[in-house]
Design a protein around this motif. Structure first.
Motif, short mmCIF file in Angstrom:
data_model
loop_
_atom_site.label_atom_id
_atom_site.label_comp_id
_atom_site.label_asym_id
_atom_site.label_seq_id
_atom_site.Cartn_x
_atom_site.Cartn_y
_atom_site.Cartn_z
N SER A 1 106.10 108.58 44.17
CA SER A 1 107.21 107.89 43.52
C SER A 1 106.67 106.74 42.69
O SER A 1 106.80 105.59 43.03
CB SER A 1 108.21 107.39 44.55
N ASN B 1 109.95 111.16 47.73
CA ASN B 1 109.15 111.00 48.95
C ASN B 1 109.41 112.15 49.91
O ASN B 1 108.49 112.64 50.57
CB ASN B 1 109.44 109.66 49.62
N GLN C 1 113.68 107.79 44.42
CA GLN C 1 112.46 107.53 45.17
C GLN C 1 112.49 108.19 46.55
O GLN C 1 111.50 108.77 47.00
CB GLN C 1 112.24 106.03 45.33
#
Length: 85
Positions: free
Chosen positions: A83, A77, A73
């Motif tokens: 995500s 990002n 994640q």
């Protein structure tokens, strides 16, 4: 012969957690009691590698109801990708 195979998923536990659910997730995956897994991490922490392994597992293991790990994640990002879980 038809057998039902349940797929085990290596993930952090949402219900059996003390800090981040890493030990609870490992315990659920391996079938070992979570207290024993926690004690093993404490012993490794005193030997010098347990904290690093725990943080690495926290970053690499997805939460129980998520598809992606925390590290994935963060990388998505950083790359500007959504995500989605």
């Amino acid at each position: 012969m038809s057998e039902n195979f349940t797929t085990k998923r290596f993930s952090r536990s949402d219900s059996d957690r003390f800090l981040t659910g890493v030990c609870g997730g490992i315990a659920a995956y391996t079938g070992i009691d979570a207290t024993i897994v926690r004690l093993i991490f404490v012993v490794f922490a005193f030997l010098g590698g347990g904290v690093f392994v725990y943080i690495l597992a926290w970053l690499l293991m997805p939460a129980e109801h998520e598809q992606r790990s925390l590290l994935e994640q963060i990388i998505r990002n950083f790359q500007g990708k959504p995500s989605q879980n």
